[in-house]
Scaffold this motif. Structure first.
Motif, short mmCIF file in Angstrom:
data_model
loop_
_atom_site.label_atom_id
_atom_site.label_comp_id
_atom_site.label_asym_id
_atom_site.label_seq_id
_atom_site.Cartn_x
_atom_site.Cartn_y
_atom_site.Cartn_z
N ILE A 1 0.85 -1.21 0.00
CA ILE A 1 0.00 0.00 0.00
C ILE A 1 0.89 1.26 0.00
N SER A 2 1.90 1.28 0.87
CA SER A 2 2.74 2.47 1.00
C SER A 2 4.14 2.07 1.51
N THR B 1 5.70 4.53 4.18
CA THR B 1 5.09 4.40 5.51
C THR B 1 5.58 3.13 6.20
N LEU C 1 10.13 3.18 13.81
CA LEU C 1 9.50 3.88 14.95
C LEU C 1 9.82 3.14 16.26
N GLN D 1 7.23 2.66 22.44
CA GLN D 1 7.03 3.53 23.60
C GLN D 1 7.34 2.72 24.86
N GLY E 1 -3.24 7.79 24.04
CA GLY E 1 -2.07 8.62 23.78
C GLY E 1 -1.00 8.69 24.84
N LEU F 1 -0.22 12.70 23.19
CA LEU F 1 0.95 11.96 22.76
C LEU F 1 2.22 12.79 22.96
N ASP G 1 3.37 12.95 26.44
CA ASP G 1 3.74 11.69 27.05
C ASP G 1 5.22 11.66 27.43
N PHE H 1 7.53 9.09 25.62
CA PHE H 1 7.62 9.05 24.15
C PHE H 1 9.01 9.48 23.70
N GLN I 1 11.72 11.93 18.34
CA GLN I 1 12.51 12.13 17.12
C GLN I 1 11.57 12.75 16.11
N ALA J 1 10.89 13.19 12.82
CA ALA J 1 10.17 12.50 11.73
C ALA J 1 9.24 11.42 12.27
N LEU J 2 9.81 10.72 13.20
CA LEU J 2 9.01 9.61 13.76
C LEU J 2 7.84 10.14 14.60
N LEU K 1 5.21 10.93 12.26
CA LEU K 1 4.53 9.69 11.85
C LEU K 1 3.50 9.27 12.90
N LYS K 2 3.93 9.36 14.12
CA LYS K 2 3.03 8.99 15.22
C LYS K 2 1.83 9.95 15.26
N ILE L 1 -0.65 9.04 12.58
CA ILE L 1 -1.54 7.92 12.97
C ILE L 1 -2.62 8.41 13.92
N PHE M 1 -6.37 0.54 11.92
CA PHE M 1 -4.93 0.52 11.67
C PHE M 1 -4.18 -0.10 12.86
N VAL N 1 -3.66 3.97 5.79
CA VAL N 1 -2.23 3.98 5.41
C VAL N 1 -1.96 5.11 4.42
N ILE O 1 -1.79 8.41 6.24
CA ILE O 1 -0.53 8.55 6.99
C ILE O 1 0.58 8.98 6.01
N GLU O 2 0.63 8.33 4.89
CA GLU O 2 1.64 8.64 3.87
C GLU O 2 1.53 10.10 3.42
N ILE P 1 2.68 12.51 6.19
CA ILE P 1 4.14 12.57 6.31
C ILE P 1 4.73 13.40 5.17
#
Lengths: 180, 185
Positions: free
Chosen positions: A14-15, A18, A25, A28, B47, B112, B115, B118, B121, B123-124, B127-128, B131, B142, B174, B177-178, B181
């Motif tokens: 799909i991606s 991602t 990642l 946590q 979160g 989040l 938190d 957590f 970083q 970029a990450l 990403l989080k 989501i 997801f 998905v 999310i893409e 980002i």
């Protein structure tokens, strides 16, 4: 593990970007030893909640088996009521019967009393003339011809029965009749 | 779903819970077996750790009080996830009552960032956040698919949705999310 690989491949289809970022990642974290104490915390919480639920039950809610046994208890009550109803009917019938029998007995007794009372009354009601006549006949029995009084119906049986010698005379009369 | 050989299987756990004498022991096994998986599911929903800790405890209390209503023809695993999901959604609603669904997503995203545990970083983190910014249903699908490794059939039991709709929902999630980002990095 196959499942993990399948999911990663599905995501790459799909991606791809991602999928790459997600694999990088970092996970946590939780406070150290958190999961070691979590179970005890939950069990304590559950016990507190169970105790509170019991308090609620005591205060106003019906018991746990209240509704499951309600049907039986209602039916038992209905049967019991039916039995009591029958007993009441039987009791009422007995009272009615008793009253009937008592009434019959009272009627019989009453009749007997009335009959007796009427007889006494009749004796008491005997005319003054007859009383005087009897007294007269008793005093002058030697001078009175009873046979003649009987034959001429001057004196009735009620009067003549009071005369001591009357039965003998009647007997003599019968003997006389037989002789014929 | 990964099986943990240290724990008794669900049938035995349910039998123990059914017997009044060993109910507590059975429930202890249940908590021990599912606590981590449910915790992470809830944590991804709400979160942060503090809220997840509250919700996981409420979830298990609810499970304890309603375990007698569990239908044996269903999966205990998906039933637990369902309760945990509902508790998480109710928690988010109660904390932000009167707010819209998108407000709740923003709230979860803000949670989040606050938190303490957590790993930050850039970029990450984005990403989080991507989501977390998903519509609630897509985020749930997801998380259940990617993190909890559930099959679509299992997710269907948790969410009361058809498998076809779930596959489409996962695909959209998905792609969002893409897109998120690409637009923020």
């Amino acid at each position: 593990m196959n499942k993990r690989i399948d999911i990663e491949n599905e995501l790459k289809e799909i991606s791809p970007e991602t999928a790459r970022l997600l694999s990088d990642l970092p996970g946590q974290s939780v406070p150290q030893g958190y999961f070691d104490t979590l179970e005890a915390q939950i069990m304590a919480q559950v016990k507190v909640q169970a105790a509170l639920d019991q308090l609620d039950d005591i205060s106003d809610a019906p018991g746990e088996d209240y509704f499951s046994s309600l049907e039986d208890r209602v039916l038992n009550a209905i049967h019991l009521e039916a039995q009591v109803g029958k007993y009441r009917k039987i009791k009422v019938l007995n009272i009615v019967s008793f009253i009937k029998y008592a009434a019959v007995v009272l009627v019989i007794l009453g009749s007997a009393v009335l009959i007796k009372y009427n007889l006494v009354q009749k004796e008491d009601d005997m005319p003054v003339f007859d009383q005087a006549y009897i007294e007269y006949l008793k005093k002058n029995i030697d001078d009175v011809d009873l046979q003649m009084l009987i034959q001429t119906d001057v004196a009735n049986d009620g009067v003549l029965n009071e005369i001591p010698s009357y039965p003998d005379i009647r007997h003599e009369d019968n003997v006389f009749d037989h002789d014929h | 779903m990964q099986q943990n050989s240290e724990h008794p299987d669900d049938t035995l756990i349910l039998q123990l819970i059914d017997s009044q004498e060993k109910k507590e022991l059975g429930f202890r096994y249940l908590v021990s077996k599912y606590k981590e998986r449910l915790y992470w599911h809830i944590r991804r929903m709400v979160g942060n750790h503090e809220d997840a800790d509250d919700v996981i405890q409420n979830t298990f209390v609810k499970v304890y009080r309603n375990i007698h209503t569990f239908q044996y023809n269903a999966s205990l695993y998906t039933w637990l996830y369902r309760i945990a999901t509902n508790e998480s959604i109710n928690f988010l609603k109660s904390k932000k009552s009167g707010y819209s669904l998108s407000d709740m997503q923003e709230f979860a995203s803000a949670n989040l960032k606050e938190d303490l545990y957590f790993d930050e970083q850039n970029a990450l983190n984005k990403l989080k956040s991507a989501i977390d910014a998903l519509p609630e249903k897509q985020k749930l699908v997801f998380n259940l698919r990617y993190y909890d490794e559930m099959s679509y059939e299992e997710i269907a039991q948790v969410t009361d949705t058809s498998v076809g709709a779930l596959k489409a929902s996962y695909h959209h999630a998905v792609k969002k999310i893409e897109s998120f980002i690409k637009n923020t990095i």
